[in-house]
Design a protein around this motif. Sequence first.
Motif, PDB file in Angstrom:
ATOM      1  N   GLY A   5       0.813  -1.208   0.000  1.00  0.00           N
ATOM      2  CA  GLY A   5       0.000   0.000   0.000  1.00  0.00           C
ATOM      3  C   GLY A   5       0.850   1.264   0.000  1.00  0.00           C
ATOM      4  O   GLY A   5       1.847   1.346   0.724  1.00  0.00           O
ATOM      5  N   PHE A   6       0.434   2.239  -0.797  1.00  0.00           N
ATOM      6  CA  PHE A   6       1.187   3.492  -0.907  1.00  0.00           C
ATOM      7  C   PHE A   6       0.242   4.684  -0.877  1.00  0.00           C
ATOM      8  O   PHE A   6      -0.813   4.674  -1.526  1.00  0.00           O
ATOM      9  CB  PHE A   6       2.000   3.528  -2.206  1.00  0.00           C
ATOM     10  CG  PHE A   6       2.942   2.368  -2.333  1.00  0.00           C
ATOM     11  CD1 PHE A   6       4.178   2.394  -1.699  1.00  0.00           C
ATOM     12  CD2 PHE A   6       2.579   1.233  -3.043  1.00  0.00           C
ATOM     13  CE1 PHE A   6       5.034   1.314  -1.784  1.00  0.00           C
ATOM     14  CE2 PHE A   6       3.429   0.155  -3.138  1.00  0.00           C
ATOM     15  CZ  PHE A   6       4.660   0.184  -2.501  1.00  0.00           C
ATOM     16  N   LEU A   7       0.641   5.701  -0.145  1.00  0.00           N
ATOM     17  CA  LEU A   7      -0.040   6.989  -0.162  1.00  0.00           C
ATOM     18  C   LEU A   7       0.822   7.949  -0.970  1.00  0.00           C
ATOM     19  O   LEU A   7       1.931   8.290  -0.556  1.00  0.00           O
ATOM     20  CB  LEU A   7      -0.227   7.515   1.264  1.00  0.00           C
ATOM     21  CG  LEU A   7      -1.077   6.646   2.193  1.00  0.00           C
ATOM     22  CD1 LEU A   7      -1.093   7.246   3.598  1.00  0.00           C
ATOM     23  CD2 LEU A   7      -2.505   6.495   1.657  1.00  0.00           C
ATOM     24  N   TYR A  17       4.570   3.268 -10.660  1.00  0.00           N
ATOM     25  CA  TYR A  17       4.160   2.165  -9.788  1.00  0.00           C
ATOM     26  C   TYR A  17       3.606   0.960 -10.549  1.00  0.00           C
ATOM     27  O   TYR A  17       3.993  -0.185 -10.243  1.00  0.00           O
ATOM     28  CB  TYR A  17       3.200   2.689  -8.707  1.00  0.00           C
ATOM     29  CG  TYR A  17       3.940   3.480  -7.672  1.00  0.00           C
ATOM     30  CD1 TYR A  17       4.443   2.870  -6.526  1.00  0.00           C
ATOM     31  CD2 TYR A  17       4.223   4.828  -7.864  1.00  0.00           C
ATOM     32  CE1 TYR A  17       5.169   3.586  -5.589  1.00  0.00           C
ATOM     33  CE2 TYR A  17       4.954   5.554  -6.945  1.00  0.00           C
ATOM     34  CZ  TYR A  17       5.423   4.927  -5.807  1.00  0.00           C
ATOM     35  OH  TYR A  17       6.159   5.631  -4.904  1.00  0.00           O
ATOM     36  N   PRO A  18       2.700   1.132 -11.520  1.00  0.00           N
ATOM     37  CA  PRO A  18       2.318  -0.060 -12.295  1.00  0.00           C
ATOM     38  C   PRO A  18       3.477  -0.669 -13.070  1.00  0.00           C
ATOM     39  O   PRO A  18       3.532  -1.886 -13.273  1.00  0.00           O
ATOM     40  CB  PRO A  18       1.217   0.461 -13.237  1.00  0.00           C
ATOM     41  CG  PRO A  18       1.300   1.940 -13.189  1.00  0.00           C
ATOM     42  CD  PRO A  18       1.880   2.294 -11.867  1.00  0.00           C
ATOM     43  N   VAL A  30       0.459  -3.898  -6.171  1.00  0.00           N
ATOM     44  CA  VAL A  30       0.754  -2.531  -5.759  1.00  0.00           C
ATOM     45  C   VAL A  30      -0.551  -1.734  -5.749  1.00  0.00           C
ATOM     46  O   VAL A  30      -1.201  -1.579  -6.787  1.00  0.00           O
ATOM     47  CB  VAL A  30       1.776  -1.870  -6.711  1.00  0.00           C
ATOM     48  CG1 VAL A  30       1.903  -0.382  -6.418  1.00  0.00           C
ATOM     49  CG2 VAL A  30       3.129  -2.560  -6.589  1.00  0.00           C
ATOM     50  N   ASP A  31      -0.935  -1.258  -4.570  1.00  0.00           N
ATOM     51  CA  ASP A  31      -2.149  -0.451  -4.422  1.00  0.00           C
ATOM     52  C   ASP A  31      -1.753   0.967  -4.043  1.00  0.00           C
ATOM     53  O   ASP A  31      -1.099   1.193  -3.018  1.00  0.00           O
ATOM     54  CB  ASP A  31      -3.057  -1.033  -3.336  1.00  0.00           C
ATOM     55  CG  ASP A  31      -3.583  -2.410  -3.708  1.00  0.00           C
ATOM     56  OD1 ASP A  31      -4.103  -2.547  -4.829  1.00  0.00           O
ATOM     57  OD2 ASP A  31      -3.460  -3.334  -2.889  1.00  0.00           O
ATOM     58  N   LEU A  32      -2.140   1.916  -4.879  1.00  0.00           N
ATOM     59  CA  LEU A  32      -1.730   3.305  -4.679  1.00  0.00           C
ATOM     60  C   LEU A  32      -2.964   4.186  -4.506  1.00  0.00           C
ATOM     61  O   LEU A  32      -3.895   4.126  -5.310  1.00  0.00           O
ATOM     62  CB  LEU A  32      -0.892   3.770  -5.870  1.00  0.00           C
ATOM     63  CG  LEU A  32      -0.228   5.144  -5.762  1.00  0.00           C
ATOM     64  CD1 LEU A  32       1.138   5.120  -6.437  1.00  0.00           C
ATOM     65  CD2 LEU A  32      -1.110   6.213  -6.411  1.00  0.00           C
ATOM     66  N   THR A 192      11.582   7.849 -13.037  1.00  0.00           N
ATOM     67  CA  THR A 192      12.929   7.272 -13.035  1.00  0.00           C
ATOM     68  C   THR A 192      12.972   5.784 -13.338  1.00  0.00           C
ATOM     69  O   THR A 192      13.999   5.272 -13.789  1.00  0.00           O
ATOM     70  CB  THR A 192      13.605   7.471 -11.664  1.00  0.00           C
ATOM     71  OG1 THR A 192      12.816   6.804 -10.657  1.00  0.00           O
ATOM     72  CG2 THR A 192      13.742   8.942 -11.309  1.00  0.00           C
ATOM     73  N   VAL A 193      11.899   5.066 -13.080  1.00  0.00           N
ATOM     74  CA  VAL A 193      11.948   3.602 -13.049  1.00  0.00           C
ATOM     75  C   VAL A 193      12.394   3.009 -14.382  1.00  0.00           C
ATOM     76  O   VAL A 193      13.150   2.027 -14.411  1.00  0.00           O
ATOM     77  CB  VAL A 193      10.585   3.034 -12.605  1.00  0.00           C
ATOM     78  CG1 VAL A 193      10.524   1.527 -12.798  1.00  0.00           C
ATOM     79  CG2 VAL A 193      10.343   3.372 -11.137  1.00  0.00           C
TER      80      VAL A 193
END
Length: 243
Positions: A5-7, A17-18, A30-32, A192-193
């Motif tokens: 989980g990410f805020l 993130y995906p 990944v849940d944002l 950046t990823v």
Amino acid sequence: MTALGFLYPGHSAEDDYPRIEQLLGSDVRVDLVHTDIGEDARRVDALREMGSPERLAAGLRDLRLSGADAVVWACTSGGFVHGWDGAHEQVRSLALAAGMPASSTSFAFVHAVREIEARRVAVGATYPDDVAALFADFLRAGGVEVTRVRGSGIVTAAEVGTWGEAELFALARGADTPDAEALLLPDAALHTVAHIPALEKELGKPVLTANQVTVWECLRLADRRVNAPELGALFTREPIVQV
């Protein structure tokens, strides 16, 4: 299945993130959740308000429904501007409100530097110089030696989100020093990823970026290791064998 989980404040580089989720494999989700950014300004007062307990708690309401195993406040500047002790209190409050292990991107950088066994790092920041200096102070409080801090004077996350490969590589080259054992790019609004392997190849050292270390930190909290070389040297440690 491990659920992370990410805020994440606002909308800038959330598409990192995906991409990370795809590289981690099918058993990591990944849940944002986007939090209210308030004023998009790289000033200390605005950054402290962005990471206030009220704003983070509002985001948690949606994240709890996802069944996350851990949560990370996915914002570097919204953590370190509180100082070492204040950032600890922020994370403690987040964990209490969430009812699960919690951390922040600021602490993720310190833990990731230790993971790759680097002692000296260079910092390439998009922030104004005064904010970039606070990040360096935070790293030093965590026992990390900083060889150079390069700020870029960008005052909004929205502008950082428009940066592409050319600006990213120019920042990295300008910030690196020969004696730095790793380069840190701390802005979570910076894409950046997709470029980490190329950055590491060009600089000849590990590169740690905000969204990369944020996901690694959440995996750490969930007691998971994932070997994903396309996410850089940080993700090339051998995974923990489950018995």
